[in-house]
Design an enzyme around this catalytic site. Structure first.
Site, PDB file in Angstrom:
ATOM      1  N   VAL A  52      67.924  60.056  22.339  1.00  0.00           N
ATOM      2  CA  VAL A  52      69.149  59.277  22.106  1.00  0.00           C
ATOM      3  C   VAL A  52      69.645  59.338  20.664  1.00  0.00           C
ATOM      4  O   VAL A  52      70.702  58.801  20.362  1.00  0.00           O
ATOM      5  CB  VAL A  52      68.982  57.795  22.523  1.00  0.00           C
ATOM      6  CG1 VAL A  52      68.833  57.661  24.020  1.00  0.00           C
ATOM      7  CG2 VAL A  52      67.837  57.125  21.774  1.00  0.00           C
TER       8      VAL A  52
ATOM      9  N   ILE B  32      64.621  51.428  24.910  1.00  0.00           N
ATOM     10  CA  ILE B  32      64.185  52.396  23.909  1.00  0.00           C
ATOM     11  C   ILE B  32      64.036  51.735  22.554  1.00  0.00           C
ATOM     12  O   ILE B  32      64.910  50.963  22.133  1.00  0.00           O
ATOM     13  CB  ILE B  32      65.233  53.538  23.838  1.00  0.00           C
ATOM     14  CG1 ILE B  32      65.080  54.440  25.067  1.00  0.00           C
ATOM     15  CG2 ILE B  32      65.110  54.327  22.538  1.00  0.00           C
ATOM     16  CD1 ILE B  32      66.148  55.480  25.204  1.00  0.00           C
TER      17      ILE B  32
ATOM     18  N   TYR C  95      55.930  42.378  13.143  1.00  0.00           N
ATOM     19  CA  TYR C  95      57.070  42.964  13.874  1.00  0.00           C
ATOM     20  C   TYR C  95      58.091  43.554  12.892  1.00  0.00           C
ATOM     21  O   TYR C  95      58.775  44.522  13.178  1.00  0.00           O
ATOM     22  CB  TYR C  95      57.704  41.913  14.790  1.00  0.00           C
ATOM     23  CG  TYR C  95      58.502  42.509  15.915  1.00  0.00           C
ATOM     24  CD1 TYR C  95      57.884  43.281  16.899  1.00  0.00           C
ATOM     25  CD2 TYR C  95      59.873  42.311  16.012  1.00  0.00           C
ATOM     26  CE1 TYR C  95      58.610  43.838  17.938  1.00  0.00           C
ATOM     27  CE2 TYR C  95      60.612  42.859  17.048  1.00  0.00           C
ATOM     28  CZ  TYR C  95      59.972  43.623  18.001  1.00  0.00           C
ATOM     29  OH  TYR C  95      60.704  44.177  19.031  1.00  0.00           O
TER      30      TYR C  95
ATOM     31  N   LYS D  31      66.113  44.861  15.956  1.00  0.00           N
ATOM     32  CA  LYS D  31      66.503  44.098  17.162  1.00  0.00           C
ATOM     33  C   LYS D  31      67.654  43.147  16.841  1.00  0.00           C
ATOM     34  O   LYS D  31      68.489  42.866  17.707  1.00  0.00           O
ATOM     35  CB  LYS D  31      65.305  43.324  17.722  1.00  0.00           C
ATOM     36  CG  LYS D  31      64.208  44.198  18.313  1.00  0.00           C
ATOM     37  CD  LYS D  31      64.684  45.042  19.475  1.00  0.00           C
ATOM     38  CE  LYS D  31      63.531  45.696  20.222  1.00  0.00           C
ATOM     39  NZ  LYS D  31      63.997  46.710  21.190  1.00  0.00           N
TER      40      LYS D  31
ATOM     41  N   THR E 202      52.366  47.623  26.359  1.00  0.00           N
ATOM     42  CA  THR E 202      52.906  48.958  26.656  1.00  0.00           C
ATOM     43  C   THR E 202      52.529  49.875  25.486  1.00  0.00           C
ATOM     44  O   THR E 202      52.002  49.399  24.472  1.00  0.00           O
ATOM     45  CB  THR E 202      54.449  48.924  26.756  1.00  0.00           C
ATOM     46  OG1 THR E 202      54.963  48.522  25.477  1.00  0.00           O
ATOM     47  CG2 THR E 202      54.945  47.981  27.817  1.00  0.00           C
TER      48      THR E 202
ATOM     49  N   SER F 214      54.447  51.289  23.251  1.00  0.00           N
ATOM     50  CA  SER F 214      55.129  50.871  22.023  1.00  0.00           C
ATOM     51  C   SER F 214      54.491  49.617  21.446  1.00  0.00           C
ATOM     52  O   SER F 214      54.282  49.512  20.238  1.00  0.00           O
ATOM     53  CB  SER F 214      56.607  50.571  22.295  1.00  0.00           C
ATOM     54  OG  SER F 214      57.280  51.737  22.612  1.00  0.00           O
TER      55      SER F 214
HETATM   56  P1  NAP Z   1      57.486  52.199  25.955  1.00  0.00           P
HETATM   57  O1  NAP Z   1      56.972  52.381  27.304  1.00  0.00           O
HETATM   58  O2  NAP Z   1      56.770  52.881  24.827  1.00  0.00           O
HETATM   59  O3  NAP Z   1      59.030  52.568  25.944  1.00  0.00           O
HETATM   60  C1  NAP Z   1      59.737  52.918  24.767  1.00  0.00           C
HETATM   61  C2  NAP Z   1      60.535  54.128  25.131  1.00  0.00           C
HETATM   62  O4  NAP Z   1      61.416  54.515  24.057  1.00  0.00           O
HETATM   63  C3  NAP Z   1      59.652  55.348  25.405  1.00  0.00           C
HETATM   64  O5  NAP Z   1      60.018  55.914  26.633  1.00  0.00           O
HETATM   65  C4  NAP Z   1      59.990  56.278  24.259  1.00  0.00           C
HETATM   66  O6  NAP Z   1      59.796  57.642  24.531  1.00  0.00           O
HETATM   67  C5  NAP Z   1      61.440  55.938  24.087  1.00  0.00           C
HETATM   68  N1  NAP Z   1      62.018  56.548  22.905  1.00  0.00           N
HETATM   69  C6  NAP Z   1      61.622  56.425  21.609  1.00  0.00           C
HETATM   70  N2  NAP Z   1      62.400  57.191  20.816  1.00  0.00           N
HETATM   71  C7  NAP Z   1      63.327  57.786  21.629  1.00  0.00           C
HETATM   72  C8  NAP Z   1      64.408  58.668  21.413  1.00  0.00           C
HETATM   73  N3  NAP Z   1      64.730  59.125  20.196  1.00  0.00           N
HETATM   74  N4  NAP Z   1      65.139  59.061  22.485  1.00  0.00           N
HETATM   75  C9  NAP Z   1      64.848  58.638  23.713  1.00  0.00           C
HETATM   76  N5  NAP Z   1      63.834  57.803  23.993  1.00  0.00           N
HETATM   77  C10 NAP Z   1      63.082  57.373  22.961  1.00  0.00           C
HETATM   78  O7  NAP Z   1      57.479  50.639  25.529  1.00  0.00           O
HETATM   79  P2  NAP Z   1      58.234  49.371  26.152  1.00  0.00           P
HETATM   80  O8  NAP Z   1      57.475  48.205  25.632  1.00  0.00           O
HETATM   81  O9  NAP Z   1      58.442  49.536  27.605  1.00  0.00           O
HETATM   82  O10 NAP Z   1      59.615  49.387  25.379  1.00  0.00           O
HETATM   83  C11 NAP Z   1      60.871  49.398  26.035  1.00  0.00           C
HETATM   84  C12 NAP Z   1      61.834  48.445  25.338  1.00  0.00           C
HETATM   85  O11 NAP Z   1      61.394  47.096  25.542  1.00  0.00           O
HETATM   86  C13 NAP Z   1      61.911  48.633  23.822  1.00  0.00           C
HETATM   87  O12 NAP Z   1      63.238  48.444  23.388  1.00  0.00           O
HETATM   88  C14 NAP Z   1      61.031  47.512  23.314  1.00  0.00           C
HETATM   89  O13 NAP Z   1      61.341  47.125  21.996  1.00  0.00           O
HETATM   90  C15 NAP Z   1      61.419  46.438  24.314  1.00  0.00           C
HETATM   91  N6  NAP Z   1      60.517  45.279  24.350  1.00  0.00           N
HETATM   92  C16 NAP Z   1      59.201  45.465  24.568  1.00  0.00           C
HETATM   93  C17 NAP Z   1      58.350  44.360  24.586  1.00  0.00           C
HETATM   94  C18 NAP Z   1      56.874  44.535  24.781  1.00  0.00           C
HETATM   95  O14 NAP Z   1      56.121  43.621  24.421  1.00  0.00           O
HETATM   96  N7  NAP Z   1      56.413  45.630  25.359  1.00  0.00           N
HETATM   97  C19 NAP Z   1      58.874  43.080  24.403  1.00  0.00           C
HETATM   98  C20 NAP Z   1      60.241  42.920  24.192  1.00  0.00           C
HETATM   99  C21 NAP Z   1      61.055  44.045  24.161  1.00  0.00           C
HETATM  100  P3  NAP Z   1      58.496  58.378  23.897  1.00  0.00           P
HETATM  101  O15 NAP Z   1      57.305  57.645  24.366  1.00  0.00           O
HETATM  102  O16 NAP Z   1      58.615  59.771  24.388  1.00  0.00           O
HETATM  103  O17 NAP Z   1      58.672  58.270  22.393  1.00  0.00           O
END
Ligand code: NAP
Length: 255
Positions: A65, A92, A155, A162, A193, A195
């Site tokens: 992206v 993402i 964080y 964010k 996860t 991330s």
């Molecule tokens: P995740 O499975 O690691 O998902 C993050 C995704 O972002 C991965 O698929 C990653 O791909 C992708 N990404 C990173 N750089 C990118 C780029 N340049 N182009 C396209 N894709 C890219 O972790 P997740 O926790 O599910 O995160 C998803 C969202 O939820 C994020 O916005 C995160 O901040 C948010 N969130 C997570 C939590 C939590 O506690 N887990 C809580 C609140 C919000 P690669 O792995 O290939 O880099």
């Protein structure tokens, strides 16, 4: 009740593996009858995401992206595959690992910028490239976290990204509303996860939430996914420009 997303086509960006919030959302959208396209970034995830996509009969495409050319190619591929979109989920984020463990004051310029580019400005780029496929209106949903408005240890730079993401949701919601496109964020409680594991002491965050949140437990990915279904469905038709907390109530605590 009939399937909530029957007849709708949804694009979900950010599936890395089975633990990704994007995967929980994809499963819930599939359950509710949506036609799906999933994206992954780079060759490393290709086989895993293709395999996951097969489980849901989803079209699987690659997209970094941060590259406008890749977003344009994604839009062209989606048009070639049959056209319109009703829902987009942007799930993402990225920050350098060292910026999620050292003091915020130590954040480098490059670390700050990469977190903003991948985690916040990409929402605007995604909207610019893909909202033109939403000719009948639709829903754009992103994922955020409480660290945007409160100080959460470690964080750091991601909290600042964010905050920018949430402000972008409001500006996009205002501009895209007249064409029937709603823009919202889900503020999820911590979920383990790939991330999240990059954040120092993440397991302490999980313990703290389970002890203190009004529901006395952590957030389930399925709860986040069901809220994403609501936002993408007719049930969410009056909701735009919002940050919806799905966090077992943790955000309301002051002490
Ligand atoms: P995740 O499975 O690691 O998902 C993050 C995704 O972002 C991965 O698929 C990653 O791909 C992708 N990404 C990173 N750089 C990118 C780029 N340049 N182009 C396209 N894709 C890219 O972790 P997740 O926790 O599910 O995160 C998803 C969202 O939820 C994020 O916005 C995160 O901040 C948010 N969130 C997570 C939590 C939590 O506690 N887990 C809580 C609140 C919000 P690669 O792995 O290939 O880099």
């Amino acid at each position: 009740m009939a399937n909530l997303l029957e007849g709708k086509t949804a694009l979900i960006l950010g599936v890395a593996n089975r633990w990704s919030l994007a995967w929980a959302i994809a499963q819930a959208f599939h359950r509710e009858g949506a036609r799906l396209a999933l994206t992954y970034q780079g060759d490393r995830q290709r086989e895993v995401v293709r395999e996951l996509g097969r489980e849901l009969g989803a079209l699987v495409l690659s997209c970094d992206v941060t590259q406008d050319s890749e977003l344009e190619r994604l839009a062209a591929d989606l048009r070639a595959a049959g056209g319109g979109l009703d829902a987009i989920v942007h799930s993402i984020a990225f920050a350098q690992r060292e910026d999620l463990s050292r003091p915020f004051l130590e954040t480098s310029r490059s670390g700050y910028l990469v977190a903003q580019e991948v985690s916040a400005s990409s929402l605007v780029a995604v909207a610019r490239a893909l909202v033109p496929l939403m000719s009948g209106g639709g829903s754009l949903t992103t994922l955020t976290y409480l660290g945007s408005i409160r100080v959460v240890p470690n964080y750091n730079v991601m909290g600042v990204a964010k905050a920018a993401l949430e402000a972008s949701v409001r500006y996009l919601a205002n501009e895209l509303g007249p064409q029937g496109v709603r823009v919202n964020a889900i503020s999820a409680g911590p979920v383990k996860t790939a991330s999240a594991r990059g954040i120092k002491d993440f397991s302490k965050m999980l313990e703290g939430v389970a002890e203190r949140a009004p529901l006395r437990r952590n957030t389930e990915p399925g709860e986040v996914a069901d809220t994403a279904v609501f936002l993408a469905s007719e049930l969410g038709r009056g909701v735009t420009g919002n940050i919806l907390f799905v966090d077992a109530g943790f955000q309301l605590l002051g002490m």
